[in-house]
Write an enzyme that holds these catalytic residues in place. Structure first.
Site, PDB file in Angstrom:
ATOM      1  CD  GLU A  10       0.481  -7.760   2.416  1.00 59.64           C
ATOM      2  OE1 GLU A  10      -0.176  -9.266   3.341  1.00 59.64           O
ATOM      3  OE2 GLU A  10       0.254  -6.565   2.215  1.00 59.64           O
ATOM      4  CB  SER A  37       7.136  14.823   1.842  1.00 60.31           C
ATOM      5  OG  SER A  37       5.957  14.349   0.717  1.00 60.31           O
ATOM      6  CG  ASP A  81       0.145  -3.202   6.220  1.00 56.02           C
ATOM      7  OD1 ASP A  81      -0.099  -3.231   4.456  1.00 56.02           O
ATOM      8  OD2 ASP A  81       0.388  -4.318   6.214  1.00 56.02           O
ATOM      9  CG  ASP A  89      -3.392  -7.223   5.176  1.00 58.97           C
ATOM     10  OD1 ASP A  89      -1.859  -6.884   5.608  1.00 58.97           O
ATOM     11  OD2 ASP A  89      -4.329  -6.608   5.463  1.00 58.97           O
TER      12      ASP A  89
END
Length: 829
Positions: A191, A291, A367, A370
């Site tokens: 980010e 994976s 996500d 943050d």
């Protein structure tokens, strides 16, 4: 002379005696650290007798009269077989490695201490439901009893001149926190990287370098997103809104516009030597913790039940991440039997089958964190919140260092999370991460052991606390499904891929999704499901998950296409997909090399280029086989070209912010990279050569030069530079580099293996499938399981290294434990 001779003989005898005594002592200590395999032992914490049976591979079947006794016996065997590995897991997330390894681990410990995971682990334990706390306590008693019953300290501690520290309930939570660190960003690096790019680049340039979709997308819901168009104006250039930047930074990003015709060659050589240097690391940038998993419904399986396949990709060392086990115990008048893989340090089966359901995981890459840009007062003592300015909370962390004085770290905390550094403008940044909340970890996943069907598994997944995973599950009625297992934050406001200001309260997390809100897909019409760390779903479901750095969809697409190539599947046929090493992703790069780079004009006077073209033309079907020179040539050329093409841009970004990481965005770069090299626009101002053809030629020359240079620095013909030569395994024990002589006994054999990163068979030198599982619930006897290294962490164990060759060669080996060879009975007081 005779007297001197007698003294010499006497000294020789004494020395021999001393050496023999030391050797005997060391031998006895190491031998004493072997686990107890047979007999009877009385163990504190058991309510009734528990039995541990092992087959010839050391795979454990643990039988008891209740789940708590299973936990005690599991802790016992984990400690006996894998205590040092467990210790590393807890110390890794607690930031306590320096107490074992000394000063060289201090910087890492400092970076982890800002998360204060030991304190968070204690808080989580204090808030768990009673039944989960009881399970942790039972497991902990088993671990400490298992450690106690070793006749000697685990050999690693002898080498480190340390003593093992007893296990606690919070240590099991720390072991799971280590998986968070492995599977998600603990520093907001991606980010922060995207934030720097967005701040310095025009919107069209940023969108081009951060595409939302590609031709490789293979979402299970069929959604597609188009990549952004090529920028039309000269780029990169800072947008007008960046006028607040200092002149030297602005110039740094734009000065190349007048130099790209040739003055930058020297700078590129310097950058290349740093960014693309060292044959060991240079071409290993593609591996991606994650994976593969997929499932087929019962109406297209040979068993009539669903079949679930799973291979979890992690760094591979000795011993392996997982420990294979089967649990048998009564619960509510029924007999539970579940088989799969456990994580030493924790009491449950992580992936496996219970006869009713089978399940596996891939890392989600949604996500789940943050980065927050803080607004502070002039002296940075306070930060702005929706409730006004607040003072930072300071926490002192003491780091113990082996053979040295302890050091301290002061952690600044905000209402959102710890301060993790500054951006390129000097603004403080805080980190909001699921791992910081109590929802991050619980033991609710143990309910999977008795789940009866896919829908029950969905509900358990939505209530479980683990690093968020794509859960693939199938049941014995033939149903299949996908969902996320682990906490999903509920976000509001303008929260996306880049750091934002949360001071007004418009941007925030408002708790977590309820089980009813979780994304899920049940019984798709075409009876097939697949994931491989790339974007799995789109639209509303994607909005709930966000994008935390998805992998390119090449693996997913190849798996999907293989699943649609047949009308029905057996376990062996699904294993064949797991072992698929065809290089479909690089086929277009092979054609690009032949048609766009190795032209007649380029080849003229270049014998090496002619040889390269001859090699490439011999392999019409590119495969990452050990003997392929063509595969290695195409693969390494793509990486060399990519790194060279973006070298000046990366160098500039890095000079502005040390936290910038090209590695964090390397997979999304494939789409703009392909667009650039095929369109060859003149408006890319940081091209490090005077022409595109010169750039291609330089990348190819570098690739060939590297391939002709062996690891010892000698020269070899290009025809001898096979993929197997580069992809030879180095699967080592953590201590074998520190004490090289012991590597002979500890490390796995170095063998050339096929496979690579952009294909189902993911395989690197010390990275790849940490397990392969293909199982149909209710038909476990025909299931398949592979695991590298072995069950044991002790080199003198009778099953040390057993099973590793099946994993290497891809031979089908049994999912269930085999015939009992060793039997240990644990008695209660």
């Amino acid at each position: 002379m005779n007297k001197t001779k007698k003294i010499f003989i006497w000294l020789l005898l004494v020395s021999s005696l001393v050496i023999a005594t030391i050797a005997t002592w060391v031998f006895s200590r190491i031998d004493g650290a072997l686990p107890i395999l047979d007999g009877k032992e009385t163990v504190f914490g058991l309510s009734k007798t528990a039995i541990i049976e092992r087959d010839e591979l050391g795979i454990a079947t643990i039988k008891a009269e209740n789940r708590l006794d299973i936990a005690v016996a599991t802790g016992f065997i984990h400690a006996q077989e894998r205590f040092f590995q467990m210790d590393l897991l807890r110390r890794n997330s607690a930031g306590e490695l320096s107490s074992l390894f000394g000063e060289k681990a201090v910087n890492y410990d400092k970076s982890i201490r800002r998360h204060r995971f030991r304190n968070r682990a204690r808080n989580i334990v204090s808030q768990l439901p009673d039944e989960q706390v009881n399970l942790l306590q039972a497991y902990t008693r088993g671990v400490n009893q298992g450690l106690k019953y070793l006749k000697g300290t685990p050999f690693e501690y002898i080498l480190l001149q340390q003593e093992p520290v007893l296990w606690s309930e919070e240590d099991s939570i720390l072991a799971i926190f280590s998986m968070y660190i492995d599977l998600q960003y603990h520093d907001g690096q991606r980010e922060r990287t995207l934030g720097l790019m967005k701040a310095l680049l025009r919107a069209d340039v940023y969108d081009f370098l951060n595409p939302k979709g590609s031709i490789w997308d293979a979402a299970i819901d069929g959604t597609q997103y188009e990549p952004a168009a090529l920028p039309e104006l000269p780029w990169p250039s800072a947008s007008a809104k960046q006028s607040y930047m200092s002149d030297h930074r602005y110039i740094s990003l734009n000065k190349q516009s007048s130099q790209y015709q040739g003055n930058s060659a020297q700078a590129v050589d310097s950058q290349t030597s740093q960014t693309i240097s060292g044959l060991t690391e240079k071409y290993r940038t593609e591996y991606f913790p994650g994976s593969n998993n997929w499932a087929v419904a019962g109406n297209i399986s040979t068993t009539g039940s669903a079949i679930v396949a799973n291979d979890m990709h992690l760094g591979i060392r000795v011993p392996n991440t997982w420990f294979r086990a089967s649990f048998e115990y009564p619960q509510n008048s029924e007999q539970i039997k579940i088989t799969g893989a456990t994580l030493p340090g924790t009491p449950n089966i992580v992936v496996g089958s219970n006869g009713n359901i089978a399940w596996g995981f891939t890392n989600s890459y949604g996500d789940y964190s943050d980065v927050i840009e803080l607004v502070t007062n002039e002296d940075n003592t306070q930060y702005l919140t929706p409730d006004g300015y607040k003072a930072f909370k300071s926490e002192r962390e003491v780091i113990a260092i082996k053979d040295q004085k302890a050091t301290e770290v002061n952690v600044q905390e905000t209402i959102w999370g710890p301060v993790i550094g500054k951006n390129h403008q000097g603004a403080l940044l805080a980190y909001r991460w699921v791992a910081h909340d109590k929802e991050a970890i619980n033991l609710h996943a143990i309910a999977l052991e008795s789940a009866k069907n896919v829908e029950q598994a969905f509900d358990i997944a939505a209530r479980s606390g683990i690093p968020a995973q794509n859960m693939m599950v199938g049941d014995n009625e033939g149903n299949i499904g996908w969902t996320i297992m682990g906490a999903i934050p509920k976000k509001v406001g303008d929260i996306g891929d880049t750091p934002m200001n949360w001071a007004t309260g418009e941007n925030a997390w408002q708790g977590y999704l309820t089980p009813q809100e979780y994304p899920r897909v049940l019984n798709p019409k075409k009876h097939r499901l697949w994931t491989a760390n790339s974007r799995v779903v789109g639209d509303e479901m994607l909005a709930k998950l966000g994008n935390g750095g998805y992998a390119l969809g090449a693996r997913s697409k190849q798996i999907r296409d293989k699943l649609f190539a047949k009308a029905s599947f057996s376990e062996q046929e699904l294993l064949d997909i797991a072992l698929d090493d065809q290089a479909i992703f690089l086929t277009r790069w092979q054609a690009f090399l032949l048609n766009n780079v190795l032209t007649e004009q380029t080849i003229a006077g270049q014998a090496e280029f002619l040889e390269a073209k001859t090699i490439l033309m011999k392999e019409s079907k590119l495969i990452a086989s050990t003997g392929s020179v063509a595969y290695r040539l195409v693969r390494n050329f793509r990486i060399a070209l990519r790194d060279l093409l973006f070298s000046e841009l990366n160098s500039t970004f890095k000079s502005l912010d040390e936290q910038y990481s090209f590695r964090a965005i390397r997979h999304q770069i494939e789409t703009p990279l392909w667009q650039l090299v095929n369109t060859q626009p003149d408006n890319f101002l940081m091209r490090p050569e005077s022409s595109w053809q010169a750039l291609f030629k330089k990348a190819l020359m570098q690739t060939i030069s590297d391939m002709k240079t062996t690891d010892d620095g000698s020269e070899q013909p290009l025809s001898a530079a096979t993929w197997g030569q580069q992809n030879t395994t180095t699967i080592k024990h953590p201590l074998s580099n520190a004490v090289p002589i012991i590597g002979y006994w500890l490390d796995m054999p170095a063998n050339a293996l096929s496979g690579d990163s952009y294909m189902p068979k993911v395989q690197g030198k010390s990275f790849g499938a940490s397990e392969r599982m293909i199982v149909s619930p209710g038909h476990e006897e025909t299931g398949i399981f592979h695991m590298p290294t072995s069950q044991s962490g002790h080199p003198w164990s009778p099953y040390y290294g057993k099973g590793h060759e099946d994993w290497e060669q891809g031979r089908a080996s049994a999912f269930l434990p085999g015939k009992t060879v060793y039997k240990l009975t644990l008695l209660s007081y």
